[in-house]
Scaffold this motif. Sequence first.
Motif, PDB file in Angstrom:
ATOM      1  N   PHE A 154     -48.522  36.548  28.876  1.00 56.67           N
ATOM      2  CA  PHE A 154     -48.334  37.991  29.045  1.00 56.67           C
ATOM      3  C   PHE A 154     -48.397  38.713  27.701  1.00 56.67           C
ATOM      4  O   PHE A 154     -48.015  38.149  26.664  1.00 56.67           O
ATOM      5  CB  PHE A 154     -46.942  38.282  29.606  1.00 56.67           C
ATOM      6  N   SER A 155     -48.777  39.979  27.748  1.00 55.35           N
ATOM      7  CA  SER A 155     -48.521  40.869  26.614  1.00 55.35           C
ATOM      8  C   SER A 155     -47.005  41.068  26.554  1.00 55.35           C
ATOM      9  O   SER A 155     -46.290  40.660  27.479  1.00 55.35           O
ATOM     10  CB  SER A 155     -49.214  42.225  26.825  1.00 55.35           C
ATOM     11  N   THR A 156     -46.502  41.707  25.507  1.00 57.98           N
ATOM     12  CA  THR A 156     -45.041  41.834  25.405  1.00 57.98           C
ATOM     13  C   THR A 156     -44.462  42.613  26.594  1.00 57.98           C
ATOM     14  O   THR A 156     -43.415  42.259  27.119  1.00 57.98           O
ATOM     15  CB  THR A 156     -44.629  42.504  24.067  1.00 57.98           C
ATOM     16  N   GLU A 157     -45.178  43.637  27.050  1.00 59.78           N
ATOM     17  CA  GLU A 157     -44.635  44.416  28.176  1.00 59.78           C
ATOM     18  C   GLU A 157     -44.730  43.622  29.475  1.00 59.78           C
ATOM     19  O   GLU A 157     -43.859  43.741  30.346  1.00 59.78           O
ATOM     20  CB  GLU A 157     -45.382  45.757  28.288  1.00 59.78           C
ATOM     21  N   GLY A 158     -45.761  42.802  29.592  1.00 55.87           N
ATOM     22  CA  GLY A 158     -45.877  41.920  30.757  1.00 55.87           C
ATOM     23  C   GLY A 158     -44.686  40.977  30.817  1.00 55.87           C
ATOM     24  O   GLY A 158     -44.149  40.695  31.901  1.00 55.87           O
ATOM     25  N   SER A 169     -34.976  24.752  34.547  1.00 55.01           N
ATOM     26  CA  SER A 169     -35.443  25.742  35.536  1.00 55.01           C
ATOM     27  C   SER A 169     -35.999  27.000  34.867  1.00 55.01           C
ATOM     28  O   SER A 169     -36.084  28.049  35.506  1.00 55.01           O
ATOM     29  CB  SER A 169     -34.293  26.091  36.475  1.00 55.01           C
ATOM     30  N   ALA A 170     -36.393  26.871  33.611  1.00 55.78           N
ATOM     31  CA  ALA A 170     -36.877  28.069  32.895  1.00 55.78           C
ATOM     32  C   ALA A 170     -38.342  28.370  33.202  1.00 55.78           C
ATOM     33  O   ALA A 170     -39.112  27.483  33.553  1.00 55.78           O
ATOM     34  CB  ALA A 170     -36.709  27.863  31.395  1.00 55.78           C
ATOM     35  N   ASP A 171     -38.698  29.654  33.049  1.00 52.00           N
ATOM     36  CA  ASP A 171     -40.097  30.061  33.003  1.00 52.00           C
ATOM     37  C   ASP A 171     -40.501  30.147  31.538  1.00 52.00           C
ATOM     38  O   ASP A 171     -39.665  30.468  30.684  1.00 52.00           O
ATOM     39  CB  ASP A 171     -40.255  31.453  33.639  1.00 52.00           C
ATOM     40  N   TYR A 172     -41.786  29.891  31.259  1.00 52.69           N
ATOM     41  CA  TYR A 172     -42.295  29.935  29.874  1.00 52.69           C
ATOM     42  C   TYR A 172     -43.169  31.168  29.726  1.00 52.69           C
ATOM     43  O   TYR A 172     -44.171  31.304  30.424  1.00 52.69           O
ATOM     44  CB  TYR A 172     -43.085  28.651  29.565  1.00 52.69           C
ATOM     45  N   LEU A 173     -42.744  32.070  28.856  1.00 56.31           N
ATOM     46  CA  LEU A 173     -43.493  33.313  28.650  1.00 56.31           C
ATOM     47  C   LEU A 173     -44.198  33.196  27.308  1.00 56.31           C
ATOM     48  O   LEU A 173     -43.551  33.061  26.264  1.00 56.31           O
ATOM     49  CB  LEU A 173     -42.543  34.514  28.666  1.00 56.31           C
ATOM     50  N   ILE A 174     -45.536  33.244  27.336  1.00 61.55           N
ATOM     51  CA  ILE A 174     -46.314  32.948  26.126  1.00 61.55           C
ATOM     52  C   ILE A 174     -47.251  34.103  25.814  1.00 61.55           C
ATOM     53  O   ILE A 174     -47.992  34.579  26.694  1.00 61.55           O
ATOM     54  CB  ILE A 174     -47.102  31.637  26.333  1.00 61.55           C
ATOM     55  N   HIS A 175     -47.195  34.578  24.573  1.00 58.30           N
ATOM     56  CA  HIS A 175     -48.103  35.658  24.181  1.00 58.30           C
ATOM     57  C   HIS A 175     -49.485  35.074  23.897  1.00 58.30           C
ATOM     58  O   HIS A 175     -49.582  33.994  23.308  1.00 58.30           O
ATOM     59  CB  HIS A 175     -47.555  36.375  22.923  1.00 58.30           C
ATOM     60  N   PRO A 176     -50.563  35.779  24.308  1.00 56.50           N
ATOM     61  CA  PRO A 176     -51.908  35.203  24.137  1.00 56.50           C
ATOM     62  C   PRO A 176     -52.314  34.995  22.683  1.00 56.50           C
ATOM     63  O   PRO A 176     -53.312  34.327  22.416  1.00 56.50           O
ATOM     64  CB  PRO A 176     -52.826  36.212  24.826  1.00 56.50           C
ATOM     65  N   GLU A 177     -51.569  35.550  21.732  1.00 56.69           N
ATOM     66  CA  GLU A 177     -51.911  35.306  20.322  1.00 56.69           C
ATOM     67  C   GLU A 177     -51.350  33.974  19.820  1.00 56.69           C
ATOM     68  O   GLU A 177     -51.626  33.571  18.685  1.00 56.69           O
ATOM     69  CB  GLU A 177     -51.353  36.430  19.443  1.00 56.69           C
ATOM     70  N   ASP A 206     -59.124  37.654  17.476  1.00 58.36           N
ATOM     71  CA  ASP A 206     -58.165  36.579  17.781  1.00 58.36           C
ATOM     72  C   ASP A 206     -58.873  35.377  18.415  1.00 58.36           C
ATOM     73  O   ASP A 206     -59.342  35.440  19.549  1.00 58.36           O
ATOM     74  CB  ASP A 206     -57.084  37.110  18.732  1.00 58.36           C
ATOM     75  N   LYS A 207     -58.875  34.248  17.681  1.00 61.92           N
ATOM     76  CA  LYS A 207     -59.618  33.080  18.175  1.00 61.92           C
ATOM     77  C   LYS A 207     -58.954  32.457  19.406  1.00 61.92           C
ATOM     78  O   LYS A 207     -59.642  31.906  20.258  1.00 61.92           O
ATOM     79  CB  LYS A 207     -59.777  32.034  17.072  1.00 61.92           C
ATOM     80  N   PHE A 208     -57.628  32.564  19.518  1.00 66.06           N
ATOM     81  CA  PHE A 208     -56.962  31.905  20.653  1.00 66.06           C
ATOM     82  C   PHE A 208     -57.273  32.649  21.954  1.00 66.06           C
ATOM     83  O   PHE A 208     -57.646  32.037  22.954  1.00 66.06           O
ATOM     84  CB  PHE A 208     -55.448  31.821  20.411  1.00 66.06           C
ATOM     85  N   LEU A 209     -57.128  33.967  21.924  1.00 63.39           N
ATOM     86  CA  LEU A 209     -57.470  34.760  23.099  1.00 63.39           C
ATOM     87  C   LEU A 209     -58.965  34.587  23.414  1.00 63.39           C
ATOM     88  O   LEU A 209     -59.357  34.431  24.573  1.00 63.39           O
ATOM     89  CB  LEU A 209     -57.125  36.235  22.851  1.00 63.39           C
ATOM     90  N   GLY A 210     -59.800  34.574  22.365  1.00 62.52           N
ATOM     91  CA  GLY A 210     -61.248  34.424  22.539  1.00 62.52           C
ATOM     92  C   GLY A 210     -61.609  33.110  23.222  1.00 62.52           C
ATOM     93  O   GLY A 210     -62.431  33.079  24.146  1.00 62.52           O
TER      94      GLY A 210
END
Length: 308
Positions: free
Chosen positions: A218-222, A187-195, A145-149
């Motif tokens: 976060f990962s999905t469980e995070g 007032s939202a939080d932004y939850l973003i998967h590393p992919e 995965d280039k984005f996580l990398g």
Amino acid sequence: MINEIKRLKKEKNAVILAHNYQIPEVQDIADFVGDSLGLSQEAGRTNADIIIFCGVHFMAETASIISPNKKVLIPDLEAGCSLAASINAEQLREWKAENPEAVVVSYVNTTAEIKAETDYCITSSNAVKVVNSIPADKKILFLPDKFLGQYVRAVTGRNMEIWDGACHVHEKIGDINFDAAREAHPSADYLIHPECGCSSSCMLKSTMYDNCKDIHIFSTEGMIHHVETSPKNEFVVATETGILHRMKKLAPEKEFYPANENSICEYMKMITIEKLYNSLLNDEFEVKVPEEIAERARLPIERMLAIV
Ligand code: 13P
Ligand code: SF4
């Protein structure tokens, strides 16, 4: 069919594991719902004779590697993963031959054959920790995965080559326009998967700037854990939309907005109640990693499970 699944599950001493992206009906009948790491841990812990893996093929392979004495079934063998398919073992062997001194770090979304050629497996939650545990003078080959990398390279400052791979679902989420999103959901939080396509820049922003503290990678469980424990009531969720079912179930009083409502993984959605029933009834389709590959793939997975 649901009653029959429950009966057969008992009769055969089977456990149903489901990924957070599975359709609601499958999540609701599963014994355990989680992310790739949690599902691997559960596969290692279970006393069941049969593991029915409602997820994609590489996840069932990981379960088979961790629990070689259990029967691991996937209800549809075609449930693949575009990220795992972005590199094959031959390509990795060539890359290693060009870099004989380098250490290979692979994201868990890879085939068993790739894991067998890997030194360390990682998940999104322990990538930085694992890379930091590798001697500083070592070059790293990071895949797929280039984005996580890109994020891990920026945070650790390591000498790292990165494979040009991506998940087609997350890549399409693209850059999130935070100014526009904050106007719609102040007032939202932004939850973003590393992919996600924007994750490397988002991760850097969230670690560098105070006005980006509402961005969480976060990962999905995070993500699930964050939704349960955060005092916030609104969340913009940048990942596959299947996870919204679990979020709404766990926190019905909170509001969830998909960053892109078309973020649907067609591989995850291949598993249906009917296929799950057939899988239990006919013991289909077995995912068995050959022992010579499983033996080599086990060490990098064990390293991943040890550094959480
Ligand atoms: P998680 O490990 O965060 O569940 O991610 C798996 C996956 O396939 C994401 O697309
Ligand atoms: Fe693979 Fe992407 Fe589907 Fe996850 S969402 S299983 S990374 S194709």
